[in-house]
Write a protein that holds these residues in place. Structure first.
Motif, mmCIF file in Angstrom:
data_model
loop_
_atom_site.group_PDB
_atom_site.id
_atom_site.type_symbol
_atom_site.label_atom_id
_atom_site.label_comp_id
_atom_site.label_asym_id
_atom_site.label_seq_id
_atom_site.Cartn_x
_atom_site.Cartn_y
_atom_site.Cartn_z
ATOM 1 N N SER A 19 41.138 31.150 44.742
ATOM 2 C CA SER A 19 40.809 32.499 44.298
ATOM 3 C C SER A 19 40.649 32.547 42.774
ATOM 4 O O SER A 19 39.707 33.160 42.263
ATOM 5 C CB SER A 19 41.895 33.467 44.749
ATOM 6 N N VAL A 20 41.556 31.919 42.056
ATOM 7 C CA VAL A 20 41.469 31.864 40.590
ATOM 8 C C VAL A 20 40.140 31.231 40.184
ATOM 9 O O VAL A 20 39.419 31.746 39.328
ATOM 10 C CB VAL A 20 42.652 31.069 39.986
ATOM 11 N N SER A 23 37.379 30.860 42.000
ATOM 12 C CA SER A 23 36.250 31.702 42.415
ATOM 13 C C SER A 23 36.046 32.855 41.434
ATOM 14 O O SER A 23 34.906 33.175 41.076
ATOM 15 C CB SER A 23 36.475 32.267 43.811
ATOM 16 N N ASN A 24 37.139 33.486 41.027
ATOM 17 C CA ASN A 24 37.042 34.577 40.060
ATOM 18 C C ASN A 24 36.497 34.071 38.731
ATOM 19 O O ASN A 24 35.704 34.736 38.081
ATOM 20 C CB ASN A 24 38.398 35.255 39.858
ATOM 21 N N TRP A 25 36.947 32.908 38.332
ATOM 22 C CA TRP A 25 36.482 32.313 37.075
ATOM 23 C C TRP A 25 34.980 32.047 37.136
ATOM 24 O O TRP A 25 34.232 32.442 36.247
ATOM 25 C CB TRP A 25 37.249 31.014 36.813
ATOM 26 N N GLU A 33 40.750 37.738 32.786
ATOM 27 C CA GLU A 33 41.312 37.634 34.133
ATOM 28 C C GLU A 33 42.305 36.480 34.237
ATOM 29 O O GLU A 33 43.390 36.625 34.807
ATOM 30 C CB GLU A 33 40.183 37.451 35.150
ATOM 31 N N ILE A 34 41.960 35.347 33.675
ATOM 32 C CA ILE A 34 42.869 34.188 33.684
ATOM 33 C C ILE A 34 44.135 34.511 32.895
ATOM 34 O O ILE A 34 45.243 34.182 33.329
ATOM 35 C CB ILE A 34 42.165 32.934 33.116
ATOM 36 N N GLN A 55 45.407 30.458 46.533
ATOM 37 C CA GLN A 55 45.479 31.188 45.269
ATOM 38 C C GLN A 55 44.681 30.459 44.190
ATOM 39 O O GLN A 55 43.994 31.095 43.387
ATOM 40 C CB GLN A 55 46.931 31.360 44.830
ATOM 41 N N GLY A 84 32.884 33.358 39.190
ATOM 42 C CA GLY A 84 32.179 34.611 39.442
ATOM 43 C C GLY A 84 31.973 35.466 38.208
ATOM 44 O O GLY A 84 31.150 36.382 38.209
ATOM 45 N N ASN A 85 32.694 35.193 37.145
ATOM 46 C CA ASN A 85 32.522 35.946 35.903
ATOM 47 C C ASN A 85 31.394 35.328 35.097
ATOM 48 O O ASN A 85 31.432 34.142 34.767
ATOM 49 C CB ASN A 85 33.814 35.931 35.071
ATOM 50 N N GLY A 108 36.051 36.516 31.953
ATOM 51 C CA GLY A 108 36.718 35.438 32.683
ATOM 52 C C GLY A 108 38.058 35.078 32.066
ATOM 53 O O GLY A 108 39.049 34.896 32.761
ATOM 54 N N ILE A 158 46.449 36.561 35.065
ATOM 55 C CA ILE A 158 47.078 35.736 36.106
ATOM 56 C C ILE A 158 48.185 34.884 35.497
ATOM 57 O O ILE A 158 49.299 34.816 36.009
ATOM 58 C CB ILE A 158 46.021 34.859 36.811
#
Length: 182
Positions: free
Chosen positions: A85-86, A88-90, A102-103, A82, A92-93, A99, A106
């Protein structure tokens, strides 16, 4: 007690020394295994890791912020996958507001989950407190009283009803008594 570790230093263009740590020294300083640090590196949780001429991993002071972040998220119940993933998403933005949004989502979900857990733990804490108060009044009973007689105890207790954590004991005692009678 762990001995104080002295960092390895290397020159920085400004002439100042920058502290760096080998994996073993870093592991000791943060009380993690080198295996854990290697796993974090494999999962890209630490960002890019520098290696010296001998191929050893070299970490600078900035890694402590990331390791603290990982530890806090694990304390909140995040798995390493997890966290990956957090992160990677960060990464990736491309844009900060997206970004951060999304954080925030979460963290907001985790805050709600944590607050629910706190309420549940407070309720359990109250159940334990009531049960202990009830059970402490049992110390004045005749020491020869059979356990089976406790289910119909006539002794006045500090609470008007048996707490759930005590009532469950009686149902087990009753089941045991029924088994023995048969």
């Amino acid at each position: 007690m762990v001995a104080k570790l002295l960092p390895i230093t290397k020159g920085v263009s400004s002439g100042q020394k920058k502290s760096t740590y080998r994996i073993g020294d870093l592991a000791k300083r943060i009380n993690k295994s080198t295996r854990a640090l290697r796993l974090y590196e494999e999962m890209n949780l630490l960002g890019s890791v520098t290696r010296n001429e001998g191929g050893q991993r070299i970490y600078d002071e900035e890694v402590f912020a990331r390791l603290t972040w990982i530890e806090k998220l694990q304390s909140l119940g995040f798995s390493l996958l997890q966290i990956q993933s957090v992160l990677s998403n960060w990464i990736g933005n491309e844009y900060g507001p997206a970004g951060m949004k999304e954080i925030r989502q979460i963290y907001r979900a985790k805050l709600e989950e944590t607050q629910l857990q706190i309420r549940q733990l407070e309720s359990l804490s109250e159940d334990l407190r009531e049960s202990l108060t009830y059970l402490e009044s049992c110390e004045v009973c005749d020491p020869c009283t059979l356990l089976g007689a406790c289910a119909e105890c006539a002794h006045p207790h500090s609470t008007s009803s048996k707490p759930a954590l005590v009532t469950g004991l009686y149902s087990v005692s009753e089941a045991k008594k029924t088994q023995t009678d048969n």
